[in-house]
Design a protein around this motif. Structure first.
Motif, short mmCIF file in Angstrom:
data_model
loop_
_atom_site.label_atom_id
_atom_site.label_comp_id
_atom_site.label_asym_id
_atom_site.label_seq_id
_atom_site.Cartn_x
_atom_site.Cartn_y
_atom_site.Cartn_z
N LYS A 1 -41.62 11.63 -39.86
CA LYS A 1 -40.23 12.06 -40.02
C LYS A 1 -40.21 13.58 -40.08
CE LYS A 1 -38.83 7.88 -42.40
NZ LYS A 1 -38.01 7.27 -41.42
N LEU A 2 -39.42 14.19 -39.21
CA LEU A 2 -39.34 15.64 -39.11
C LEU A 2 -37.92 16.13 -39.27
CD1 LEU A 2 -41.47 16.09 -35.86
CD2 LEU A 2 -42.28 16.15 -38.21
N LEU A 3 -37.77 17.34 -39.76
CA LEU A 3 -36.47 18.02 -39.78
C LEU A 3 -36.48 19.01 -38.62
CD1 LEU A 3 -35.91 18.79 -43.56
CD2 LEU A 3 -34.71 17.12 -42.15
N VAL A 4 -35.50 18.87 -37.72
CA VAL A 4 -35.43 19.72 -36.53
C VAL A 4 -33.99 20.17 -36.32
CG1 VAL A 4 -37.41 18.64 -35.39
CG2 VAL A 4 -35.13 17.75 -34.98
N SER A 5 -33.83 21.17 -35.46
CA SER A 5 -32.47 21.62 -35.13
C SER A 5 -31.77 20.55 -34.29
CB SER A 5 -32.54 22.95 -34.38
OG SER A 5 -33.15 22.76 -33.13
N PRO A 6 -30.44 20.53 -34.30
CA PRO A 6 -29.70 19.50 -33.56
C PRO A 6 -30.01 19.49 -32.06
CG PRO A 6 -28.23 20.65 -35.07
CD PRO A 6 -29.53 21.37 -35.09
N ASP A 7 -30.13 20.65 -31.43
CA ASP A 7 -30.42 20.66 -29.99
C ASP A 7 -31.84 20.19 -29.70
OD1 ASP A 7 -31.33 23.01 -31.21
OD2 ASP A 7 -31.31 24.12 -29.32
N TYR A 8 -32.79 20.50 -30.60
CA TYR A 8 -34.16 20.04 -30.40
C TYR A 8 -34.25 18.53 -30.62
CZ TYR A 8 -39.26 20.27 -30.41
OH TYR A 8 -40.59 20.09 -30.12
N ALA A 9 -33.47 18.00 -31.56
CA ALA A 9 -33.44 16.56 -31.79
C ALA A 9 -32.93 15.85 -30.53
CB ALA A 9 -32.54 16.22 -32.98
N GLN A 10 -31.92 16.41 -29.90
CA GLN A 10 -31.37 15.83 -28.67
C GLN A 10 -32.42 15.83 -27.56
OE1 GLN A 10 -27.91 17.86 -27.25
NE2 GLN A 10 -27.50 16.36 -25.66
N ARG A 11 -33.17 16.95 -27.44
CA ARG A 11 -34.21 17.03 -26.41
C ARG A 11 -35.33 16.03 -26.68
NH1 ARG A 11 -35.44 23.30 -26.19
NH2 ARG A 11 -37.41 22.42 -26.88
N LEU A 12 -35.74 15.88 -27.95
CA LEU A 12 -36.79 14.92 -28.29
C LEU A 12 -36.35 13.49 -27.96
CD1 LEU A 12 -38.10 16.30 -31.69
CD2 LEU A 12 -39.32 16.27 -29.52
N ARG A 13 -35.10 13.17 -28.23
CA ARG A 13 -34.61 11.82 -27.93
C ARG A 13 -34.51 11.60 -26.42
NH1 ARG A 13 -30.80 12.93 -32.52
NH2 ARG A 13 -31.74 11.85 -34.28
N ALA A 14 -34.06 12.60 -25.69
CA ALA A 14 -33.91 12.47 -24.24
C ALA A 14 -35.27 12.30 -23.57
CB ALA A 14 -33.19 13.68 -23.67
N GLN A 15 -36.31 12.92 -24.10
CA GLN A 15 -37.65 12.82 -23.52
C GLN A 15 -38.43 11.63 -24.03
OE1 GLN A 15 -39.33 16.64 -24.40
NE2 GLN A 15 -38.12 17.67 -22.84
N GLY A 16 -37.86 10.88 -24.98
CA GLY A 16 -38.50 9.66 -25.48
C GLY A 16 -39.46 9.88 -26.63
N TYR A 17 -39.52 11.09 -27.20
CA TYR A 17 -40.43 11.34 -28.31
C TYR A 17 -39.86 10.92 -29.66
CZ TYR A 17 -43.71 13.88 -25.41
OH TYR A 17 -44.64 14.19 -24.46
N ALA A 18 -38.55 10.86 -29.77
CA ALA A 18 -37.91 10.48 -31.02
C ALA A 18 -37.13 9.18 -30.82
CB ALA A 18 -36.99 11.57 -31.52
N THR A 19 -37.07 8.38 -31.87
CA THR A 19 -36.31 7.13 -31.77
C THR A 19 -34.83 7.43 -31.74
OG1 THR A 19 -36.34 6.93 -34.18
CG2 THR A 19 -38.08 5.79 -32.99
N PRO A 20 -34.04 6.63 -31.04
CA PRO A 20 -32.59 6.85 -31.00
C PRO A 20 -31.99 6.72 -32.39
CG PRO A 20 -33.25 5.25 -29.35
CD PRO A 20 -34.45 5.51 -30.20
N ALA A 21 -30.98 7.49 -32.66
CA ALA A 21 -30.33 7.48 -33.98
C ALA A 21 -29.38 6.33 -34.11
CB ALA A 21 -29.59 8.78 -34.21
#
Length: 93
Positions: free
Chosen positions: A73-93
């Motif tokens: 679990k990481l704390l990231v900026s909103p735009d970086y969270a969007q990029r991580l989700r779009a690239q498949g590195y983060a689970t969808p919210a």
């Protein structure tokens, strides 16, 4: 066919034979990777006035030379969270 019978002279400014010290130089070692830090914001800096978003990684990922395992679990900026989700590195919210 003619052959040159004149012996070849060594160049005056030729370097001396290499010593063991010059041959054994090696490349610098890679820096050791850091383990996952505490709950600080990772990745790109937060824009002014933005709140960090918590994301859960779906895959192993390295950010700024630090390895993060899946389900970290990481704390990231909103735009970086969007990029991580779009690239498949983060689970969808």
């Amino acid at each position: 066919m003619a052959t040159n019978s004149t012996p070849k002279k060594p160049a005056a400014d030729a370097p001396a034979e290499e010593t063991a010290e010059t041959v054994t130089k090696s490349a610098p070692a890679r820096p050791a990777r850091k383990s996952a830090p505490g709950p600080d914001v990772v990745g790109p800096a937060l824009p002014a006035g933005a709140e960090p978003i918590s994301v859960t990684l779906a895959h192993h990922h390295t950010i700024d030379g630090t390895d993060y395992p899946p389900s970290a679990k990481l704390l990231v900026s909103p735009d970086y969270a969007q990029r991580l989700r779009a690239q498949g590195y983060a689970t969808p919210a």
